[in-house]
Design an enzyme around this catalytic site. Structure first.
Site, PDB file in Angstrom:
ATOM      1  N   SER A  50     -89.237 -36.336  98.457  1.00  0.00           N
ATOM      2  CA  SER A  50     -90.496 -36.665  99.129  1.00  0.00           C
ATOM      3  C   SER A  50     -90.910 -38.121  98.969  1.00  0.00           C
ATOM      4  O   SER A  50     -91.722 -38.621  99.752  1.00  0.00           O
ATOM      5  CB  SER A  50     -91.622 -35.772  98.599  1.00  0.00           C
ATOM      6  N   ASP A 341    -101.832 -38.425  95.787  1.00  0.00           N
ATOM      7  CA  ASP A 341    -102.107 -37.037  95.433  1.00  0.00           C
ATOM      8  C   ASP A 341    -101.690 -36.852  93.974  1.00  0.00           C
ATOM      9  O   ASP A 341    -101.508 -37.828  93.251  1.00  0.00           O
ATOM     10  CB  ASP A 341    -101.429 -36.054  96.400  1.00  0.00           C
ATOM     11  N   HIS A 344     -97.595 -38.072  94.111  1.00  0.00           N
ATOM     12  CA  HIS A 344     -97.053 -39.213  94.845  1.00  0.00           C
ATOM     13  C   HIS A 344     -97.954 -40.435  94.761  1.00  0.00           C
ATOM     14  O   HIS A 344     -99.167 -40.317  94.938  1.00  0.00           O
ATOM     15  CB  HIS A 344     -96.851 -38.850  96.314  1.00  0.00           C
TER      16      HIS A 344
END
Length: 366
Positions: A50, A341, A344
């Site tokens: 991600s 978040d 990340h």
């Protein structure tokens, strides 16, 4: 000039103006670097999780998605949730821009890709993937093996479009970035019972390093020669890990950080071995652990004030579908936050980290 042609011309002109107005604000911070010996890079190819997925997970059936607000809040002119796990750019974009290849590195699975998009590179990364094949399987995303299959398909597509000679040049002279592994330790090992019952951390990191070596050898076998591999970052200090195991003070998880450092040393060693085996390759280890640790220990130096919580919602646990338009108390200004978040970093942190980790390694790719 007939009226229909004038309308088409005006339409294209307006699209071009709109596109420039959208992307210009986010690239003013990314400077193109001068490459040694006047080298040029035809394309950038990215594999991983991600951290470098620009939206491939939008097109597969998985819960690991972020193609909804408030993700993309600061992308372009704002509020463009593209599937990047951040408020804006991710490292794959930043590196492609630094190399002067293009401003955004698109997702390979984006159905709107044009030939020129393919010729200058794409990201095959899938949020939730790992070196351990089980990591992707647990959350139904694309494993590194799947990503290699897509790369094979990519080579076939451009070969059919531009011929063998140009394809060979693109594949051999492109820069490849691999960024994966944190989900193996943070999620598959510490948050699920499957691997911890079978391995201790020394043996699990051995397994991860072995899988990393296999992947790099397969990538080399497909023609890649300039490969940069990010080590694991300070996993135990991301907000979700602090929340899950850091106690009342939400301290960093030393066990996760020690595991990351152990894996990094093994990865680095494997890359040295492979570099000797494949003498025509350039395998470059990118030390994100110490780069990010520098940012955590000296936040003010980089303009950050909040390092223990993410911007989204409470900042303690929200990530992916838990970070959504209904998340209350989401911060109004990301520039002071290290994390977007609970897992990340923000675009601002990625910009700083990319400079710390990548800039002084450019010469090693050539």
């Amino acid at each position: 000039m007939n009226l229909l042609y004038q309308k088409k011309l005006l339409s294209r002109w307006l699209i071009a103006i709109l596109w420039c107005s959208i992307i210009a604000p986010i690239f003013q911070h990314v400077s193109v670097m001068s490459l040694p010996n006047n080298e040029t890079v035809p394309a950038v190819m990215v594999f991983g999780d991600s951290i470098v997925d620009p939206g491939n997970n939008n097109y597969i059936t998985t819960l690991v998605k972020c193609n909804f607000p408030p993700y993309g809040r600061d992308f372009g002119e704002g509020n463009q949730p593209t599937g990047r796990f951040s408020n804006g750019l991710v490292p794959s974009d930043i590196i492609a821009a630094k190399l002067g290849v293009k401003k955004l590195l698109p997702a390979y699975l984006d159905p709107n890709l044009q030939l020129q998009d393919l010729l200058t590179g794409v990201s095959f990364a899938s949020g939730g993937a790992g070196y351990d094949p089980l990591t992707a399987e647990l959350v139904n995303v694309m494993s590194l093996s799947d990503q290699l299959d897509m790369f094979k398909e990519y080579i076939k597509k451009i070969n059919e479009a531009v011929g063998r000679n140009r394809t060979t040049m693109i594949v051999s002279k492109s820069i490849y970035i691999v960024c994966v592994g944190s989900d193996d330790i943070a999620n598959t090992y510490y948050q699920s019972p499957f691997r911890s019952a079978e391995y201790d951390i020394p043996s699990y990191t051995d397994f991860m390093a072995s899988e990393a070596s296999k992947f790099l050898q397969e990538l080399y076998g497909l023609g890649a020669r300039r490969i940069g591999v990010f080590g694991l970052s300070v996993i135990g200090c991301v907000p979700s890990q602090r929340t899950l195991g850091g106690g009342l003070n939400r301290a960093c998880l030393d066990s996760s950080n020690q595991a990351a450092m152990l894996f990094n040393s093994k990865l680095n060693s494997q890359m040295v071995v492979l570099g000797k085996k494949f003498s025509d390759s350039r395998l470059v280890y990118l030390d994100s652990y110490n780069g990010f640790l520098n940012m955590l220990q000296n936040p003010a130096k980089f303009g950050f004030e909040v390092i223990k919580k993410g911007c989204c919602g409470t900042g303690d646990i929200e990530v992916s579908i838990l970070c959504n338009r209904y998340s209350i108390n989401t911060c109004s200004n990301t520039t002071h936050y290290l994390f977007w978040d609970s897992y990340h970093p923000t675009q601002e942190a990625y910009l700083a980290l990319s400079s710390l980790v990548f800039d002084n390694k450019i010469k090693d790719f050539f």
